[in-house]
Each structure stands twice: as C-alpha cells, then as structure tokens.
Design an enzyme around this catalytic site. Structure first.
Site, PDB file in Angstrom:
ATOM      1  N   ASP A  93       0.865  -1.180   0.000  1.00 38.68           N
ATOM      2  CA  ASP A  93       0.000   0.000   0.000  1.00 38.68           C
ATOM      3  C   ASP A  93       0.901   1.230   0.000  1.00 38.68           C
ATOM      4  O   ASP A  93       2.128   1.131   0.046  1.00 38.68           O
ATOM      5  CB  ASP A  93      -0.970  -0.043   1.188  1.00 38.68           C
ATOM      6  CG  ASP A  93      -0.262  -0.040   2.527  1.00 38.68           C
ATOM      7  OD1 ASP A  93       0.936   0.298   2.587  1.00 38.68           O
ATOM      8  OD2 ASP A  93      -0.908  -0.389   3.527  1.00 38.68           O
ATOM      9  N   ASP A 269      -7.166  -7.782   0.354  1.00 31.91           N
ATOM     10  CA  ASP A 269      -6.235  -7.982   1.466  1.00 31.91           C
ATOM     11  C   ASP A 269      -7.001  -7.691   2.735  1.00 31.91           C
ATOM     12  O   ASP A 269      -7.942  -6.876   2.724  1.00 31.91           O
ATOM     13  CB  ASP A 269      -5.049  -7.019   1.396  1.00 31.91           C
ATOM     14  CG  ASP A 269      -5.415  -5.649   1.939  1.00 31.91           C
ATOM     15  OD1 ASP A 269      -5.131  -5.385   3.119  1.00 31.91           O
ATOM     16  OD2 ASP A 269      -6.013  -4.839   1.193  1.00 31.91           O
TER      17      ASP A 269
END
Lengths: 380, 380
Positions: A93, A269
């Site tokens: 991320d 995720d």
C-alpha cells in the site's frame, strides 16, 4: 527479459471473473486474497508456512516499513522479497491509510502529509512522489498511489475534497512512477468517493483517463454497513475497465469476499484471518469458531477434518482451546495458519466455480454450510 | 508387545558416553537434549518444527499440565502425545520444582505439598503418589519422582532434611509406580544434596538401593557457580550405576552441556534456548549473539551459513534484528528454532565425537570457535 505486467481473464460467470496476473516475481491466480505482512512478516508465520496455505502474493505496509527498518535500508539489503525471504509477488500500500489511522499528529496539505512517527517521534513527510520512491526501494511488484482515505460516515463535501485530492495525487504518483518504471512492475490507482456513487464514478473515470495498470477501491470497510459497501463496489466496478484487475482494499470477512467477487472484484487484502486467529477465532467451513469457548475443552475432534491443511486437521479443538486459554504463541500461529488456509481454499473454490460456470451454486452451498453453524457439541 | 525400557551404551570416551534409550514412543540418542514444552507446547513451534531441529524427546511440565488443562482431561483426550501431536518420547518432571518456584502459598509436609494454584487460587495437593498418577494419566514415557528442590546457597541441615524427604518420597513414588507399571514405561529417581558431595553420594546410594530405571541430578543450576555444579555432577555420577541413564535437570548453557557430558551425563533439559530465543539471543557456533544489537541492522549475512537448519541460514541478521526490534512473533519463532537446532547439532556433534574417540578434541574446537566470537562486523 521480464515480461510486461499483465492481467488476463480466463472465465467469467456473471460479473465474477477468474484470471491471472503476471508480475516480475510470478503469477497470481485471481480472485486472489493477499495475507498482510505489516512489518515485513505475516505475524508468527514463516514464509514457507504462508506459501503452504496457498498464498501466491503478499501485501506489505509502506507506512510501517518506511519507519522501520526504512526503505533505503531494505533496498541496500536487496529489497523486500529478499529481506523477508518471500520470493513471490508483493503488493504494497502507499502508507496513506496508516498515516491517517496511526499518527496522532499529522498535517495534510496539497503537497502531501507530514506526520509524527509513532516509533521515535520524528517528523516524516510522505508525498505521492516519496510513496512511489519508497515502494520502488522496497522492490514491490505492485505499487499503490498515495491517497486520502476517510472514515464513514463523512460529509459529502469532505468526501469530494478527499476524492479530488486523491485524483491529483494519483496523477503525480503516475508521473513519479514513470520516471523509474521497470518492466513488469505495476502501479494501481485508487478510487475514492466514500458512500456516494456519483463521486465514485467520477473518481473511477478520472483515474481511467490518467491510466493505471489496475484499479483499487479504497475507503470502504471503514465503518459503513455491508450493503452500502457492496452497492458502492457494484457501482464502481461497472465504471472500471474489464481488462484491468480490480482490488478491494482492506476487505474482508469470508462473506464479503463472496459478495465482492460476485460484483467483479479480483483482489483482496485483510488482517482479519491473522488478527482474529491471534485472538482465538478460527474461520472454517462451519463459520467462525471461538476457540476460547468452554464447549471445546473436551472435544477431541479437529476443527475441520475435511480441510486439506494439517493445521486444521492435525490438532484437536481441545488442544486449540487449551493453547488459546493459556495464551500460548503456538495457538496464535496455528489459528493464523488455519485462517489463511481457509481464506485461500475459499478463493480457490471461487476460482474453480467461476471456471465451471457454477459460481452462484458455490456461494449458496458455502453460505448454507456457514449457516448450519459449527458441529453439534459432543454428548456429555 | 512393547519392548521393556532400556538404556545401552555403545561407546565411551573418558567419562562421556554415547548411548540409546528405548521407550514406548521411540528411541532417544544420548547424550540427549530435551526441549521444554511447559504447557503442552514448545512455545511458538509446531511439533514438526521441533522434530526438524533434531529433537527426539520432549520434556513436559507436570505442574502446569495438572492445573491446565488437567491430567484427567488429557487422559480422556488420549494422553499428552496425542493431545500435543507429538508422537515421540516424552519425559515429565514431577511438578515439585515448579510448586516451589511458582506457588507463593504452599505447605510442605511429610505427606506431600499443598499449594495455591497460580491460575485460579484453588488449593491443590501434590503427593508422591499423585505425581505418579498424573504422569501416568499424561502417558509420559519417563516419569520423575516427586522431590524437594532447594535453591543454593542453603544450610547443610536444611539440605540434608530436603534430601532425606526426597528419598522417602522416592520410595513412595516407586511403590506407586509399580502398582500401575506398564511395559516400557520408566521411573527415574532424583539425587538431591545441594552442594555437599557427601550428601549427594548418600542420596545416590539410597536411590540405587531403592532401584530406578534412571537417575536424575536435581537441585543444581539453582544459583551456584558452574565449578560447584560440575564438581557435584562429577562426584554424583561416580556414585551412579554405569548401566542406567543419568539426567542433569534444568541444565544448561552450551558449555554446561559439554562439561556435564564429559562427566558422564546422558540427558538434559533447559528453557534457555527457547526463552532466550524469545528475547533476541541466538546460540550459534560463534557463541551467543544478541540480535537486538544495532551492529546487525545492515548485515545481510545469515546467522550461520554453515548451519544445516534453514532458520539459521535462510534469513539475514538484518531481518532477525528487525523482527527483534519490532517485537515480531516470527522473530521469537525463528530464534527459538535456531537455538534448538544449535543445541541438537551440539548434542549430535558430541555423540559422533564420543563414538570416534575424539570427544576432548570436539570440545576444544567448539570452545575455541565460541571464544573467537562472532563474525567481525561488515565494513561500513
């Protein structure tokens, strides 16, 4: 020569897609679930154990890794794959979400965000360009643009402001990524817009105009009911190109995964399987099971004798109960493993069902099994 | 039909012995190191991982298991081997040592010891007969008699009183064990007598007169210097029969193991490799290494590239340093594994050296390597 990043769809069933992503470190079968390796490790599990659950891609957290051990250090040590001994694909991320959720002191500006490290109190600046640089230093296969992620509920003008800022940061992220582009490595844009379908469509369209290798939906699973989340997912995927992978960030429960795949999502995720595993919850085909419950104390049956994974069939519920009550590390390790194996089996089941054109049946059968609940207790 | 418990010595080199113990759950190569599975688990490690370090026998703690999950419960679930998914031999202590060290409120009488559980405050009685019953319920291959273990230094009359009480408890333990004897299962007596060689010899002689399958030396590594411990070990092993295994309880450091094997000890258990591993210390052929030290932060070398175990050669020192500083579970898991693998490799090295008649050379070479210390730091 490294193959270019690619995504191909091999089968569809309704809006659900089965496909494959090709990255410099290998292929990812989609729909895919990415275990979360926050600090360069899936908590308590060796990389071999994570692979044996069926995972073929991990998520790493830029925020944590940039603060410790530091992106430049990881780069000097050969990159994140080598550092954590995980040779398969990694997505990171951008760090934005954790800056918002973990840093008490922060200043958000057009340029980027400045925050105080929760580790040593140092002031740190994260811009779209720096987020791309950090992810390149880590050597991540799939980078994410920096975005601003709001919690819900939020006011529409605030949602729109954050969405527009995220779009501008997306453009800057793409320019920064292009200056250091390496064959096969990918950058995903992030759709924002809260629970407003119009803003979501506007965000998606603008991102597609900028052009990314894949598109994530951010800013969901941040406090809204599941039906709101699913409505936004459905509206958003309709506005995204069929040829690109779609990633629903930070989601979710097993049912969330079924529902979102049904709406065209390819990647997920979530910390749920590992975090809840560390706290005594097992995800199984019988639904979620709380191992701390005294009903398991004398139960010699495994969690799920039909599971293909030894962690779910080689230990009794009584033993897992004991480990949970005694707060033993092995309980955390085994239940994290059980849960990741269940999530991966669920994804594999969905992939097979999509290929066979029986995705709805698979979802119905899976839910029916959950709703029957756990095995009846043993006779006293 | 289960073979009888047996111990055979296949080679000697000075006082050091190489041998084999046969139990109902398999063979144990001696000198042997037993990892400690306090609460029915070697903390954080799956049974497969423990086996892969080379361990062929585990130690379980009667005190912990009797309080949680309870001996009768473990028996109803099929015994400790099945409960913890460890099919190889298990030795359990009698619980006496932990009663003395973990229970604030206790009353010691001729009959036994009564103490308050540290878990729920219940008053619990442990007698020699109950300690044998608990170990039979657990299904342990090698049971230990209940004894009274003092810390050192202690007054001679107090040491003698505890030693005499332990002898009487040893006789009662043997009688209780005989009433439920099953082929192949063994009972060890425990020599007490503190740091007084005369009392140790007296204790050993009386235990041998009673007759046990093996003899442990208890009440050492409880505060005395290493040279005192080794002198008592030497005096005591001289008074024990050559045909029986000798077990030095709760010991020790890698150097303690070399020194005690040189004096005729066949078995050891200790929490050191796992406890210190959980706190960032690795035991290696370079000696003990503190992974929290900043010198490792940029060091891409493995702990020991010559180690046969992946935990010691598949991860960089920099990564282990990062996991230790971040207090990550995986650091505890990997360093516990590294340390158990090192201890088992050390035992295997001693066994091979005894068989080859070069035990002294092996000890000297091992110590020389430790004394050279860790690898020099990388050039900056």
């Amino acid at each position: 020569m490294t193959a270019p990043f690619s995504f191909s769809v091999s089968a569809t069933d309704g809006a659900a897609r089965r496909g494959e992503i090709v990255t410099p470190h290998g292929k990812v079968a989609t729909p895919a679930f990415m275990p979360v390796g926050t600090q360069g490790t899936v908590k308590g599990l060796t990389p071999d154990t994570v692979r044996e659950t069926g995972a073929d891609i991990l998520l790493g957290n830029t925020y944590h890794l940039m603060l410790r051990p530091g992106a430049e250090r990881v780069a000097a040590l050969g990159g994140l794959h080598s550092f954590m001994n995980w040779p398969l694909p990694i997505l990171t991320d951008s760090g934005g979400f954790q800056v918002m959720s973990l840093s008490a002191l922060r200043r958000l500006e057009e340029k980027g965000v400045t925050f105080r490290s929760h580790l040593d109190g140092a002031m740190v600046e994260l811009t779209p360009e720096r987020a791309i640089e950090i992810q390149a230093l880590l050597g991540t296969d799939i980078s994410m643009q920096l975005d601003e992620c709001l919690g819900l509920p939020a006011k529409r003008d605030e949602i729109e402001r954050a969405m527009q800022l995220s779009l501008r940061w997306g453009e800057r992220s793409k320019r920064a990524f292009e200056t250091r582009a390496r064959a096969g490595y990918a950058l995903f844009g992030i759709v924002q817009g809260g629970d407003d379908a119009g803003l979501r469509r506007q965000s998606a369209k603008a991102l597609v105009d900028t052009g990314f290798d894949g598109y994530a939906i951010g800013g969901l699973a941040v406090g809204e009911p599941q039906d709101v989340m699913l409505r936004i997912v459905e509206e958003t995927t309709a506005a995204l190109p069929k040829a690109s992978p779609r990633y629903l960030m930070g989601v979710g429960t097993p049912d969330d995964l079924l529902q979102a795949v049904a709406r065209g999502i390819d990647m997920f995720d979530c910390v749920l399987p590992t975090r809840n595993g560390r706290h005594g919850t097992a995800f199984t085909r019988y639904g979620a099971i709380n191992l701390a419950n005294a009903r398991h104390a004398n139960d010699n049956r495994p969690l799920d004798e039909q599971s293909a994974h030894p962690a779910a069939h080689s230990y009794s519920r009584a033993y897992l109960h004991h480990l949970t009550k005694a707060n033993e590390l092995l309980g955390q390790v085994l239940l994290s493993t059980v849960n990741l194996a269940y999530y991966q089996a669920l994804m594999a089941g969905m992939r097979d069902a999509i290929a066979a054109g029986r995705f709805d049946d698979f979802c119905a059968a899976t839910r029916a099994q959950w709703q029957k609940g756990d095995l009846p207790p043993l006779a006293a």
